[in-house]
Scaffold this motif. Structure first.
Motif, PDB file in Angstrom:
ATOM      1  N   ASN A 236      -3.631   6.501   6.205  1.00 30.05           N
ATOM      2  CA  ASN A 236      -2.198   6.228   6.106  1.00 30.05           C
ATOM      3  C   ASN A 236      -1.699   5.475   7.331  1.00 30.05           C
ATOM      4  OD1 ASN A 236       0.379   6.195   4.993  1.00 30.05           O
ATOM      5  ND2 ASN A 236       0.936   8.186   5.855  1.00 30.05           N
TER       6      ASN A 236
ATOM      7  N   GLY B  64       0.818  -1.203   0.000  1.00 28.04           N
ATOM      8  CA  GLY B  64       0.000   0.000   0.000  1.00 28.04           C
ATOM      9  C   GLY B  64       0.850   1.250   0.000  1.00 28.04           C
ATOM     10  N   GLY B  65       0.381   2.280  -0.688  1.00 22.84           N
ATOM     11  CA  GLY B  65       1.086   3.555  -0.682  1.00 22.84           C
ATOM     12  C   GLY B  65       2.502   3.476  -1.208  1.00 22.84           C
TER      13      GLY B  65
ATOM     14  N   ALA C  12      -5.621   3.031   3.629  1.00 23.03           N
ATOM     15  CA  ALA C  12      -5.140   4.134   2.791  1.00 23.03           C
ATOM     16  C   ALA C  12      -5.707   5.479   3.214  1.00 23.03           C
ATOM     17  CB  ALA C  12      -5.494   3.853   1.328  1.00 23.03           C
TER      18      ALA C  12
ATOM     19  N   ASP D  59       6.501   8.817   9.173  1.00 26.29           N
ATOM     20  CA  ASP D  59       7.121   9.624   8.125  1.00 26.29           C
ATOM     21  C   ASP D  59       7.740  10.904   8.672  1.00 26.29           C
ATOM     22  OD1 ASP D  59       6.356   7.820   6.173  1.00 26.29           O
ATOM     23  OD2 ASP D  59       4.455   8.831   5.775  1.00 26.29           O
TER      24      ASP D  59
ATOM     25  N   HIS E  43       4.577   1.058  -0.778  1.00 28.64           N
ATOM     26  CA  HIS E  43       5.443   0.313   0.125  1.00 28.64           C
ATOM     27  C   HIS E  43       4.950  -1.121   0.290  1.00 28.64           C
ATOM     28  CE1 HIS E  43       6.536   4.447   1.299  1.00 28.64           C
ATOM     29  NE2 HIS E  43       7.637   3.939   1.826  1.00 28.64           N
TER      30      HIS E  43
ATOM     31  N   LYS F 266       1.810   7.930   9.174  1.00 24.65           N
ATOM     32  CA  LYS F 266       2.112   9.352   8.978  1.00 24.65           C
ATOM     33  C   LYS F 266       3.091   9.821  10.042  1.00 24.65           C
ATOM     34  CE  LYS F 266       0.005  13.948   8.785  1.00 24.65           C
ATOM     35  NZ  LYS F 266      -1.242  14.743   8.924  1.00 24.65           N
TER      36      LYS F 266
END
Length: 668
Positions: free
Chosen positions: A149, A104-105, A146, A178, A107, A175
């Motif tokens: 996140n 997902g995303g 998603a 990140d 990754h 998130k």
């Protein structure tokens, strides 16, 4: 007793044959072939038009590699390992794992076998980073959320060694990961039940469905399907039970692209697919659309589009593929040569799955809903084997008292050899693990290894096996060690009556719970002349006290509540009646086994040694419950063959590994 399509031992199909006794035929299906050119395929998935799956590779010490396949060019699918060697993907949740990765995303998220933490890595990257802390945690059923996140998964917390692991559904904030070097924040979504599984997000991301169950139930006994809405902070409001309960097993809740929830239930005896809110299956049929949830992430159906389900189901032990048209209420079987299917994942009118046939190796397939065609993406075998050496499964049904029992019979077969005209073959009866499980008719080289050497094989789906309805599955309630043992013994006796087996060379083998059936059959009956226990159970009381959380109350249903029924446990434990076991036995045991600890085998071995019974004990220092490394798999096969050969004076086609057999006259 009755049977279906049972034939005599295989007739060679070539002109140049040698007459040689059964059990001593030379075969191209070697132990090295089983490991050097073969992998075990599992967990096929589909993301953004690419297929993914796991390959357990014996030649890499059992490493579980994550593979990506771009099949956009049908003429040349491109595969690559996502993670560099020696990184291995495996979870210890429930000890059996499963559901260990998701995409997902941009990754890939996965559980690393070495430390059991969840890692993420860009699909175009090479360096994974941990997103869960070090500690006594296991994770499974990874799902990518998603809209927020984040990652949703099952967590098993083993922080308190004095009590059972705590199960939770958690969310991991990606998130936050990140934006900071610290460990991502975790939110508990659900806790309080003994077990959780199968979290599934609605297409709009507003709802979450999941399964939970409680001791002493196993997931095939009684489970509950819950649904909850997310609040503004990403937590869930009060979850509501919408299906399941005592005496009903729910499997694989899944949302359709249009936002409707589906699931599988066995409330009519058969595991059929239901639309949430309806009491009637979408296709009512005496068939099973589910398997026992020994591992996380199992899947038997998916949505090609909002109105079309692609699925697999089993009848009489044979799995089939089908499409279900929800709008028109129609269903149709899909033509495919396979007889065993798993890991079905769908999206955008496509599906991927793993399938095998009676003479076809397991392979990863891609299905196109538009053209109704299949494409082979990968095979479990890279070494060609002449199908002339295969003995296809033959379904068998026989009676034991007033009940029918199902099995697959494999006659001895090798096109290069004939047995003397009057000789009957030795037969090995297989008992599968579980005991809640099933064997299939799909090609298995561990069966063909024996049949191509002149052994018959009877692979029994004894009472308690899945695939034949809940009533068949529930037969073993309070009867483990009784009905399963009667069924394997009756299967052997049936083959003798049919003239398909030598009554003086009836053998039995099994692993884990199947190993218990082996030891109980050898102890309490006189049907078999020798046996092989692979990480099997000799003492039920020790198992009830020592095993892991997932199975800690399993025996309450199979034997009786512990410790109130301790006398029953003692009565059915072979170790307590060792004076009745009078034939040779070989034991194989991983010393890192947490499910069936080594003391189970060691106690039986020492007792047999003391009584002068021929016995062999083969251990593997770095193996757990089941053998993954090539050297272990090869040693187990070749050691078992040598054991039978020396006990029954078969002439080995090649020298064995030289195992030590105690109490055998003439032992080297």
């Amino acid at each position: 007793m009755s049977s279906r399509n049972v034939s005599s031992p295989g007739t060679p199909s070539r002109g140049d044959t040698t007459t040689t006794p059964y059990g001593s035929w030379k075969s191209p299906i070697t132990a090295n072939l089983l490991t050097g050119g073969n992998v075990r395929l599992s967990e096929a998935q589909l993301f953004d038009g690419k297929a993914y799956w796991l390959e357990s590779r014996p030649t890499e010490k059992g490493r579980s590699a994550l593979v990506e396949c771009d099949y956009s060019d049908p003429a040349s699918p491109q595969t690559r390992d996502l993670l560099p060697a020696p990184l291995s993907v495996r979870s210890k949740a429930h000890e059996y794992g499963g559901g260990v990765y998701t995409i997902g995303g941009g990754h890939v998220y996965f559980v690393l076998a070495a430390d059991q933490r969840i890692y993420r890595m860009p699909l175009d990257g090479h360096t994974p980073e941990a997103i869960t802390p070090e500690g006594p945690f296991h994770y499974a059923d990874l799902q990518f959320d998603a809209s927020r996140n984040r990652l949703i998964c099952v967590q098993e917390d083993n922080s308190d060694p004095a009590s059972e692991a705590v199960a939770r559904l958690i969310a991991i904030d990606l998130k936050h990961a990140d934006e900071s070097d610290s460990t991502p924040r975790q939110t508990v979504l659900a806790e309080g039940a003994d077990f959780y599984a199968s979290p599934s997000l609605s297409p709009d991301g507003k709802q979450l469905s999941f399964l939970q169950w409680h001791h002493p139930n196993m997931p095939w006994d009684s489970t509950e399907l819950l649904i909850a809405e997310f609040d503004e902070d990403g937590g869930i409001q009060q979850a509501q039970k919408i299906a399941g309960g005592q005496g009903e097993s729910i499997f694989q809740p899944l949302w359709s692209p249009s936002g409707d929830l589906f699931y599988v239930s066995d409330k009519t005896n058969w595991w059929n697919i239901y639309w949430a809110g309806s009491d009637k299956p979408i296709w009512e049929i005496d068939a099973e659309f589910a398997t026992p949830q020994w591992v996380f992430g199992m899947s038997t159906y998916g949505f090609l589009d909002a109105n079309t389900i692609f699925c697999t189901y089993t009848q009489q032990g044979i799995w089939k593929l089908a499409r279900i048209d929800l709008k028109r209420g129609r269903h149709a079987q899909i033509n495919h040569p396979g007889c065993d299917f798993e890991s079905i994942r769908c999206g955008q009118n496509q599906a991927v799955f793993i399938g095998s046939g009676t003479t076809d190796f397991p392979a990863v397939y891609q299905y196109s809903g538009a053209s109704d065609t299949f494409q082979t993406l990968a095979s479990s075998s890279s070494v060609p084997v002449d199908a002339a050496y295969f003995s296809p499964a033959q379904p068998v049904t026989y009676s034991v008292g007033d009940r029918e029992v199902h099995a697959f019979f494999y006659p001895p077969h090798n096109p290069d050899f004939l047995a003397p005209a009057e000789e009957k073959p030795p037969v090995i009866v297989f008992g599968h693990g579980g005991p809640t499980g099933a064997t299939s008719a799909g090609l298995n080289l561990k069966v063909q290894y024996w049949t191509s050497r002149g052994f018959g094989v009877l692979d029994v789906n004894y009472s308690g096996s899945t695939g034949y309805g809940r009533i068949y599955r529930d037969r073993l309630e309070n009867n483990w060690g009784l009905l399963d043992v009667e069924d394997v013994c009756a299967g052997a006796e049936y083959l003798v009556e049919q003239g398909l087996a030598d009554p003086k060379r009836m053998l039995i083998k099994g692993g884990s719970a199947g190993g218990y059936t082996v030891l109980a059959a050898l102890t309490f009956h006189k049907t078999f002349s020798a046996g092989a226990s692979h990480y099997g159970i000799g003492d039920l009381t020790t198992l009830a006290r020592d095993t892991h959380k997932f199975e800690s109350r399993y025996l309450d249903k199979l034997v009786g509540p512990w410790p109130q029924a301790e006398n029953v446990y003692q009565q059915r434990s072979p170790i307590n009646h060792i004076e009745q076991l009078e034939c040779p036995v070989i034991f194989f045991q991983g010393l890192e086994d947490k499910v069936v600890p080594p003391n189970q085998a060691e106690t039986m071995v020492n007792a047999l040694r003391g009584r002068g019974i021929p016995v062999a004990y083969i251990t593997f220092a770095e193996e757990g419950h089941g053998f993954r490394a090539a050297s272990s798999i090869e040693m187990a096969l070749e050691g078992e063959l040598e054991f039978y050969s020396r006990v029954f004076n078969f002439a080995l086609a090649k020298a064995g590994p030289g195992i030590q057999i105690d109490n055998l006259e003439g032992n080297p």
